[in-house]
Design an enzyme around this catalytic site. Structure first.
Site, mmCIF file in Angstrom:
data_model
loop_
_atom_site.group_PDB
_atom_site.id
_atom_site.type_symbol
_atom_site.label_atom_id
_atom_site.label_comp_id
_atom_site.label_asym_id
_atom_site.label_seq_id
_atom_site.Cartn_x
_atom_site.Cartn_y
_atom_site.Cartn_z
ATOM 1 N N MET A 194 11.014 24.800 2.348
ATOM 2 C CA MET A 194 10.446 24.100 1.234
ATOM 3 C C MET A 194 11.573 23.110 0.351
ATOM 4 S SD MET A 194 7.620 25.195 -1.622
ATOM 5 C CE MET A 194 6.490 25.964 -0.413
ATOM 6 N N LYS A 200 0.769 -1.343 -0.113
ATOM 7 C CA LYS A 200 -0.082 0.193 -0.079
ATOM 8 C C LYS A 200 0.955 1.022 0.141
ATOM 9 C CE LYS A 200 -0.368 -0.182 5.057
ATOM 10 N NZ LYS A 200 -1.085 -0.671 6.136
ATOM 11 N N ARG A 229 -10.864 0.373 14.523
ATOM 12 C CA ARG A 229 -10.744 0.974 13.284
ATOM 13 C C ARG A 229 -11.783 0.103 12.459
ATOM 14 N NH1 ARG A 229 -4.550 1.908 11.673
ATOM 15 N NH2 ARG A 229 -5.176 -0.005 10.864
ATOM 16 N N TYR A 242 15.318 30.284 8.375
ATOM 17 C CA TYR A 242 13.913 31.066 8.832
ATOM 18 C C TYR A 242 13.954 31.118 10.134
ATOM 19 C CZ TYR A 242 11.980 30.733 4.095
ATOM 20 O OH TYR A 242 11.562 30.888 2.719
HETATM 21 C C1 LIG Z 1 -0.351 -1.641 6.921
HETATM 22 C C2 LIG Z 1 -0.882 -2.907 7.499
HETATM 23 C C3 LIG Z 1 -0.001 -3.820 7.572
HETATM 24 C C4 LIG Z 1 1.573 -3.856 7.495
HETATM 25 O O1 LIG Z 1 2.086 -3.224 8.766
HETATM 26 P P1 LIG Z 1 3.392 -3.049 8.724
HETATM 27 O O2 LIG Z 1 3.664 -2.679 10.260
HETATM 28 O O3 LIG Z 1 4.007 -2.152 8.017
HETATM 29 O O4 LIG Z 1 4.363 -4.365 8.648
HETATM 30 C C5 LIG Z 1 -0.425 -5.233 7.830
HETATM 31 N N1 LIG Z 1 -1.802 -5.313 8.144
HETATM 32 C C6 LIG Z 1 -2.693 -4.347 7.952
HETATM 33 C C7 LIG Z 1 -4.231 -4.607 8.221
HETATM 34 C C8 LIG Z 1 -2.209 -3.257 7.701
HETATM 35 O O5 LIG Z 1 -2.959 -2.141 7.699
#
Ligand SMILES: *Cc1c(COP(=O)(O)O)cnc(C)c1O
Length: 361
Positions: free
Chosen positions: A302, A40, A131, A249
């Site tokens: 930036m 992802k 969640r 800055y």
């Molecule tokens: C992102 C995610 C993972 C992977 O988690 P990592 O800590 O990056 O290994 C696995 N399962 C679910 C449901 C996730 O959202």
């Protein structure tokens, strides 16, 4: 000089051999349990397509993404792979998922109803995160409503990077209660850090993301993974700043000695968080100039960052000289810790203005 990148202000080298080695290490550790891969967020910032291809070549067959757009890209890259959608079934997405043979991780009774018999799907149970995911008490009605057997039941740890967190055992117990109600359905509980828990709650499949990309799944211990993202910036200018003068800055950093300051062409628009600033009160994250660790000083702009290069060898400091931000010596976990964030955010925020080079794979 970054020889093959004349003119580039920063180069991001993605080591796909290291990505493959990281997957292999985890796959060997859990064998014969299946090791999937989470790709992802554009493969945690390194590029979804190259990550997917390299992992497939190493033997990975099951992939997880979050968004529909990522699922479509993953399918276009890997026609044969099993691909699960961690977002579950987003409203109205069933036809698109079906068209691309994507499997939702169904996490609500409404999702199960909307999915109907559109094809293989996982059931996602929430064991403490609050969640996405069905309540463990819904397992019976969920199985009945889905009709067909789910191809996977899964849940997700809240705190697996902390081996002593009480949530780990509590979530394992809640998941075990779900598993008692199901027969002959593969189960999956572990993200990267979960794989390293002493109880080995690997079940039938593990789902690492972060560790594949070089993040440390055991932050209390040395990192068993290899760095995948190597970020090197070029010095655009080196200046001497006399003791008492400020840099950047809002004058947040004051030179306590006559200092050599190197200015490099990366900034918050490239994914370096503003929390990476070095002030008079807090040392900024270190970067490498030659063999010397040198801190970021002043505000992150930036497009630009200043580094106190006073302690670097003179021959390593000058217009065109390289500065290592991320790599084997400065890991994403270390950089993130000193920037007030986590390595996940550093990786997924990797900028789009870098010259990107893919090696290995
Ligand atoms: C992102 C995610 C993972 C992977 O988690 P990592 O800590 O990056 O290994 C696995 N399962 C679910 C449901 C996730 O959202």
């Amino acid at each position: 000089m970054i020889a093959e990148a004349a003119g580039a202000t920063a180069e991001l080298v993605i080591d796909l051999s290291a990505l493959r080695a990281n997957w292999r290490l985890l796959a060997d550790k859990v064998a014969p349990v299946e090791c999937a891969a989470v790709i992802k967020a554009d493969g945690y910032g390194i590029g979804l397509e190259p990550a997917a291809r390299a992992l497939w070549a190493e033997g990975c067959r099951t992939f997880f993404v979050a968004r529909l757009s990522e699922g479509v890209r993953a399918r276009a890259t890997l026609p044969q792979a099993t691909i699960y959608m961690l977002d579950g079934l987003t409203p109205g997405a069933a036809a698109t998922l079906k068209a691309h043979a994507l499997r939702p991780a169904l996490g609500a009774m409404e999702e199960i109803a909307e999915w109907g018999d559109a094809g293989p799907a996982a059931l996602h149970f929430d064991t403490g995160m609050n969640r996405l995911g069905l309540a463990p008490s819904e397992v019976g009605v969920a199985l009945a409503a889905l009709g067909a057997k789910p191809t996977l039941v899964m849940s997700h740890f809240t705190s697996s990077e902390f081996p002593d967190a009480t949530d780990n055992a509590r979530q394992e117990a809640a998941f075990a209660a779900v598993e008692k109600e199901i027969r002959d359905i593969p189960a999956s509980l572990c993200n990267s850090s979960g794989i390293f828990l002493a109880s080995h709650p690997w079940r039938d499949m593990v789902r690492p993301g972060y560790a594949l990309y070089g993040g440390n799944p055991t932050p209390h211990d040395t990192n068993p993974m290899r760095a995948v993202a190597h970020l090197t910036a070029t010095m655009l200018k080196v200046r001497t700043v006399p003791r008492g003068d400020c840099v950047g800055y809002n004058r947040t950093w004051t030179a306590r000695r006559d200092s050599r300051i190197a200015i490099v062409g990366v900034g918050y628009a490239d994914g370096v968080p503003r929390g990476a600033m070095g002030t008079d009160d807090k040392r900024g994250p270190d970067v490498m100039i030659g063999d010397a660790r040198c801190p970021i000083v002043g505000r992150v702009s930036m497009d630009l960052i200043a580094i106190d290069a006073t302690d670097a060898r003179a021959g390593d400091v000058g217009r065109g000289a390289p500065v290592e931000f991320l790599g084997a010596r400065i890991g994403v976990d270390e950089f993130a810790a000193h920037a007030g964030t986590i390595g996940y955010e550093i990786l997924t925020g990797l900028g789009r203005r870098y010259r990107r080079v893919y090696r290995g794979g």
